[in-house]
Design a protein around this motif. Structure first.
Motif, PDB file in Angstrom:
ATOM      1  N   SER A   1      30.587  32.963  35.494  1.00 16.77           N
ATOM      2  CA  SER A   1      30.875  31.172  34.978  1.00 16.77           C
ATOM      3  C   SER A   1      32.083  31.571  33.449  1.00 16.77           C
ATOM      4  O   SER A   1      33.003  30.618  33.445  1.00 16.77           O
ATOM      5  N   GLN A   2      32.507  33.175  33.259  1.00 14.07           N
ATOM      6  CA  GLN A   2      34.037  32.468  32.220  1.00 14.07           C
ATOM      7  C   GLN A   2      35.339  33.364  33.118  1.00 14.07           C
ATOM      8  O   GLN A   2      36.175  33.213  32.625  1.00 14.07           O
ATOM      9  N   ALA A   3      34.439  33.269  34.538  1.00  8.36           N
ATOM     10  CA  ALA A   3      35.601  34.472  35.484  1.00  8.36           C
ATOM     11  C   ALA A   3      37.314  33.767  34.980  1.00  8.36           C
ATOM     12  O   ALA A   3      38.215  34.149  35.332  1.00  8.36           O
ATOM     13  N   VAL A   4      37.197  32.151  35.980  1.00 11.84           N
ATOM     14  CA  VAL A   4      38.104  31.710  36.415  1.00 11.84           C
ATOM     15  C   VAL A   4      39.014  31.383  34.435  1.00 11.84           C
ATOM     16  O   VAL A   4      40.679  31.456  34.484  1.00 11.84           O
ATOM     17  N   ALA A   5      38.244  30.995  33.742  1.00 14.31           N
ATOM     18  CA  ALA A   5      38.526  30.530  32.307  1.00 14.31           C
ATOM     19  C   ALA A   5      39.989  31.743  32.060  1.00 14.31           C
ATOM     20  O   ALA A   5      40.525  32.127  31.555  1.00 14.31           O
ATOM     21  N   LEU A   6      38.929  33.150  32.214  1.00 13.49           N
ATOM     22  CA  LEU A   6      39.607  34.312  32.225  1.00 13.49           C
ATOM     23  C   LEU A   6      41.184  34.818  32.621  1.00 13.49           C
ATOM     24  O   LEU A   6      42.461  34.856  32.102  1.00 13.49           O
ATOM     25  N   ALA A   7      40.609  34.484  34.237  1.00 10.27           N
ATOM     26  CA  ALA A   7      42.048  34.198  34.784  1.00 10.27           C
ATOM     27  C   ALA A   7      42.916  33.968  34.218  1.00 10.27           C
ATOM     28  O   ALA A   7      44.177  33.852  34.337  1.00 10.27           O
ATOM     29  N   GLN A   8      42.874  32.369  34.154  1.00  4.95           N
ATOM     30  CA  GLN A   8      43.266  31.468  33.281  1.00  4.95           C
ATOM     31  C   GLN A   8      44.218  31.487  32.503  1.00  4.95           C
ATOM     32  O   GLN A   8      45.307  31.512  32.202  1.00  4.95           O
TER      33      GLN A   8
ATOM     34  N   TRP B   1      40.392  32.834  25.002  1.00  2.00           N
ATOM     35  CA  TRP B   1      41.188  32.739  25.813  1.00  2.00           C
ATOM     36  C   TRP B   1      42.876  32.576  25.247  1.00  2.00           C
ATOM     37  O   TRP B   1      43.851  32.845  26.001  1.00  2.00           O
ATOM     38  N   GLN B   2      42.119  31.184  24.159  1.00  2.00           N
ATOM     39  CA  GLN B   2      43.779  31.882  23.341  1.00  2.00           C
ATOM     40  C   GLN B   2      44.583  33.065  22.876  1.00  2.00           C
ATOM     41  O   GLN B   2      45.399  33.476  23.568  1.00  2.00           O
ATOM     42  N   GLN B   3      43.953  33.545  22.781  1.00  2.00           N
ATOM     43  CA  GLN B   3      44.158  35.110  21.910  1.00  2.00           C
ATOM     44  C   GLN B   3      44.322  36.156  23.241  1.00  2.00           C
ATOM     45  O   GLN B   3      45.427  36.836  23.173  1.00  2.00           O
TER      46      GLN B   3
END
Ligand code: 3PG
Length: 216
Positions: free
Chosen positions: A30-37, A200-202
């Motif tokens: 569930s975190q994959a796309v946010a991390l890649a983005q 994600w910002q960091q």
């Protein structure tokens, strides 16, 4: 006469699109796309998703569906079965920490190329015999670091490396300065604590800072 069975031009196109390949372990797809983005927002368009977690293959699939600008490499691939699973999940490049004959044969002339891991002159000779000239140098710091990479230039002038294992924001640039280093890989861009906090910002900021340092 050496015969390219790796598709070196394709591997080069992946390994030069960013000087840094983030090596990630994703615990929850569930975190994959946010991390890649977050990495894309930080300017990095290639990600090595290691098969060290249950969520790795699902994560590749989700990123492949949602983020066509992100090149997906499968990492910690140890055998032909995992190689095939990675292809089926959407990987465009397969990376292994070491070599086995089965893995090298699976990668030969494969439309999804293999970047095999080496840490010695004998292993470089083995990959050359199988038609490879691009490889991961792992574990880079423990296996001799800059001195070892420099020494490998002599007998293997056609071979280029992606060192990983002990690369940091501080030493990445020194590795990239070596003429036989095409890119570096590392986990410093995606600290577990930041992923756990969905920060994600960091993570974007670390990617931006790292690129800036490497491109100075
Ligand atoms: C890898 O699989 O490439 C390494 O485990 C990454 O090493 P690092 O955690 O020292 O960056």
């Amino acid at each position: 006469m050496w015969n390219d069975r790796q598709n070196v031009p394709l591997v080069d196109s992946f390994c030069t699109q960013s000087p840094i390949i983030p090596v990630v372990a994703i615990e929850s797809s569930s975190q994959a796309v946010a991390l890649a983005q977050a990495l894309l927002d930080g300017g990095i368009n290639i990600i090595e998703i290691t098969l060290r977690t249950e969520a790795a293959l699902d994560s590749m699939q989700l990123i492949a569906q949602s983020l066509p600008d992100m090149t997906i490499a499968a990492g910690t691939v140890l055998n032909p079965h995992q190689y095939q699973q990675s292809i089926d999940a959407g990987a465009q490049l397969v990376i292994s920490p070491g070599i086995t004959t089965d893995l090298l044969i699976k990668g030969e002339n494969n439309a999804v190329p293999l970047l095999p891991g080496v840490s010695s002159a004998s292993e470089v000779m083995t990959i050359l015999d199988h038609g490879y000239a691009r490889c991961k140098f792992f574990p880079a710091q423990a296996a001799g670091s800059f001195a070892m990479l420099n020494a490998l230039k002599g007998p293997f002038e056609q071979v280029k490396f992606c060192p990983t294992g002990g690369i940091t924001q501080e030493n990445a640039k020194q590795f990239l300065a070596l003429s036989n280093v095409m890119c570096v890989g590392g986990s410093w861009l995606s600290p577990k604590a930041l992923i756990n906090q969905n920060d994600w910002q960091q993570i974007s900021q670390i990617a931006k800072d790292s690129l800036e340092i490497c491109q100075q």
